[in-house]
Design an enzyme around this catalytic site. Structure first.
Site, PDB file in Angstrom:
ATOM      1  N   ASP A  17      18.578  60.946  21.330  1.00 24.26           N
ATOM      2  CA  ASP A  17      19.395  60.903  22.540  1.00 24.26           C
ATOM      3  C   ASP A  17      18.503  60.747  23.767  1.00 24.26           C
ATOM      4  OD1 ASP A  17      21.685  61.728  24.428  1.00 24.26           O
ATOM      5  OD2 ASP A  17      22.615  62.039  22.477  1.00 24.26           O
ATOM      6  N   HIS A  22      22.837  63.730  28.928  1.00 26.33           N
ATOM      7  CA  HIS A  22      23.633  63.504  27.720  1.00 26.33           C
ATOM      8  C   HIS A  22      23.090  64.275  26.518  1.00 26.33           C
ATOM      9  CE1 HIS A  22      25.201  61.138  24.261  1.00 26.33           C
ATOM     10  NE2 HIS A  22      26.167  60.743  25.067  1.00 26.33           N
ATOM     11  N   SER A  44      31.237  61.290  21.496  1.00 29.36           N
ATOM     12  CA  SER A  44      29.914  61.929  21.461  1.00 29.36           C
ATOM     13  C   SER A  44      30.049  63.410  21.161  1.00 29.36           C
ATOM     14  CB  SER A  44      29.205  61.768  22.809  1.00 29.36           C
ATOM     15  OG  SER A  44      28.437  60.624  22.874  1.00 29.36           O
TER      16      SER A  44
END
Length: 554
Positions: A125, A163, A363
């Site tokens: 990520d 994120h 996600s």
């Protein structure tokens, strides 16, 4: 689940559990919450049957929080202080309603409580920030930083986008105040598998920019180092709109290599809406666990739950395998990150400490499933990836009002833990991986901020020529990484150092014709350069939005 056919069209596994524990738990949760109009408690369940496609099938808009049911306001209504137990998107509510808390009360063969102990989840990520809840010694292991932030000490490893931290906390966050046996206390932040370890392999820069070649290299690295890191799960809250089928896509081949080496790969289905005819890559690959989002619709009663309208619906050739909570999920915030600066609507009313951030998408749903898999693997370490997938599909609870995109249904973790280990062996034709990087990018390109040139063609993120055939041979043999080199270029160091895997200076010429060694890397905490493509809103990790076209996450 029986041995699957060799067609690449997925088949539904049999439902192993006749009773829906999730429905019972959610109804008990409803009884435990304050009732009335503010909570929008559902009426009688709708009759089962084909669900008409809702009007709102558009992908997520430019708002991270997506709190359309006002969870933040409800959770702070009592006295102005946000309370996790009153928010349907909190991890306290999610772990209670979907079986994780019930699993925490069980013990493995060694007598340890099942909280993910001994299992490492690789989160490929944008990095993981050392915020409270993810800052305990040994909680996060920094693997190589393969991002464009890796060349500067101030940006290496850290999550300047926001994120990766959000995902890692859903998987395995744990507040330092939590003691054994108190994981269910809603006053603390606790992820799905609070004692699992996170292996952070950073590929996305502080503005979200990432090339698919970086993700492929990261998967290869995790496979090569799986024994020393204890990695059993890869979380990929990521996807591209690949222009080629999984049968030839290099990213599909990479995740299949990981799967065959015993690593469960969990991938988000994508956030382009139910009308989207394909899942994001690599969720499109039939071997991995493709996860869509379930929408609670503002009520604690599961009988009115629907597939999140932002979830990629796919086609009869490939649908999401299972659903997991992905609507207005509350996880940890990275103050000053790209997401934090551009999306203040993700912050929570009544969160005086400013710790939390809300996001919707597949996600988050994928991260919930990755944490769930970590729990299953601690309790039943001999399970193969195929068996894990079969258990999750076979015990999932179909929605009361069905939809093709729900796959087998919503995960029921307690049911999966209790079900007998199935005889399961997936037998889809293997991806050849002989397609192109360019097609795998799906139209998303990083851009060199020094001269504005985009990365196109069969060239990797450092500018080295990429041969699919040569890479497939090396990846299959386990030699894609040689020390710190991948695809003939040095990306990183050759061993562990203070803070994580050792870095290395990039040398040679980039795809844009400039030497890496002559660049002046910003010393700013979140490097002041943009590796996004020319469309600020829709490149790589979906630019400044929380819905990531490549990291089709939010």
């Amino acid at each position: 689940m029986s041995t699957e056919a060799t067609s690449r069209a997925p088949q539904r596994a049999p439902h192993l559990a006749s009773t829906s524990w999730r429905g019972t738990a959610r109804r008990a949760l409803a009884a435990g919450l304050a009732t009335g109009a503010a909570l929008g408690v559902a009426g009688p369940a709708a009759a089962a049957g084909p669900e008409p496609r809702p009007a709102a099938v558009q992908p997520l808009k430019d708002r991270w929080g997506d709190d359309t049911t006002g969870e933040g306001g409800k959770a702070a209504a009592l006295d102005g202080v946000w309370r996790a137990e009153r928010d349907l998107g909190s991890l306290s509510t999610i772990t209670r309603a979907y079986g994780a808390q019930a699993v925490w009360a069980t013990r493995d063969a060694a007598g340890r409580t099942v909280t993910g102990k001994g299992v490492t989840v690789a989160v490929i990520d944008t990095g993981v920030a050392a915020v409270p809840g993810l800052d305990a010694p040994g909680k996060v292991l920094n693997g190589p930083d393969l991002s464009y932030d890796s060349q500067q000490a101030g940006t290496r490893y850290v999550d300047g986008y926001g994120h990766g931290t959000h995902m890692a906390a859903i998987v395995a966050g744990r507040d330092s105040a939590v003691r054994a046996g108190t994981e269910r206390d809603p006053r603390h932040f606790v992820g799905v598998a609070p004692d699992a370890r996170i292996l952070s392999v950073k590929v996305g820069a502080s503005d979200g920019g990432a090339d698919v070649s970086q993700v492929i290299a990261a998967v290869d690295w995790v496979v090569a180092h799986r024994a020393e890191t204890g990695t059993r799960v890869i979380n990929l809250s990521y996807g591209t709109l690949s222009q080629q089928p999984a049968a030839v896509d290099p990213l599909a081949r990479a995740v299949e290599n990981a799967w065959r080496k015993g690593i469960v790969v969990v991938a988000s289905a994508g956030n382009d809406g139910l009308a989207s005819p394909r899942l994001a890559m690599p969720a499109e690959d039939p071997y991995v666990i493709a996860v869509g989002a379930v929408d609670h619709r503002g009520t604690p009663d599961p009988r009115d739950d629907q597939v999140g309208s932002f979830t990629n619906g796919g086609s009869t050739a490939r649908r999401p395998d299972v659903l997991a909570p992905g609507k207005s999920v509350v996880s940890l915030r990275v103050p000053g990150s790209d997401a934090d600066r551009h999306h203040p609507e993700g912050r929570l009313p009544g969160d005086a400490a400013g710790r939390f951030f809300r996001g919707s998408g597949t996600s988050q749903a994928a991260a919930v499933v990755s944490g769930s898999v970590a729990l299953l693997l601690q309790a039943r370490p001999s399970l193969t990836p195929d068996q894990v997938k079969a258990l999750l599909r076979g015990t999932a609870d179909p929605l009361a009002v069905g939809h093709p995109a729900m796959g087998a249904g919503v995960i029921d973790l307690k049911g999966a833990l209790a079900a007998p280990a199935p005889t399961a062996r997936q037998a889809w034709p293997a991806s050849t991986g002989l397609g192109t990087l360019e097609a795998s990018r799906g139209g998303d390109h990083v851009v060199d901020p020094a001269n504005g040139r985009a990365l196109f063609g069969e060239v990797d993120a450092l500018g080295a020529p990429f041969s699919s055939a040569r890479w497939v041979a090396a990846s299959t043999a386990g030699t894609a990484w040689s020390g710190g080199a991948w695809n003939g270029r040095t990306w990183t160091g050759t061993g562990w150092a203070t803070g994580g895997w050792a870095p290395a200076a990039w040398t040679g010429t980039s795809w844009s014709g400039l030497d890496w060694s002559t660049r002046s890397w910003s010393a700013d905490a979140w490097a002041a350069r943009s590796w996004r493509g020319t469309d600020f809103l829709a490149r790589s990790w979906r630019g400044s939005t929380w819905l990531a076209r490549s990291w089709r996450g939010f």
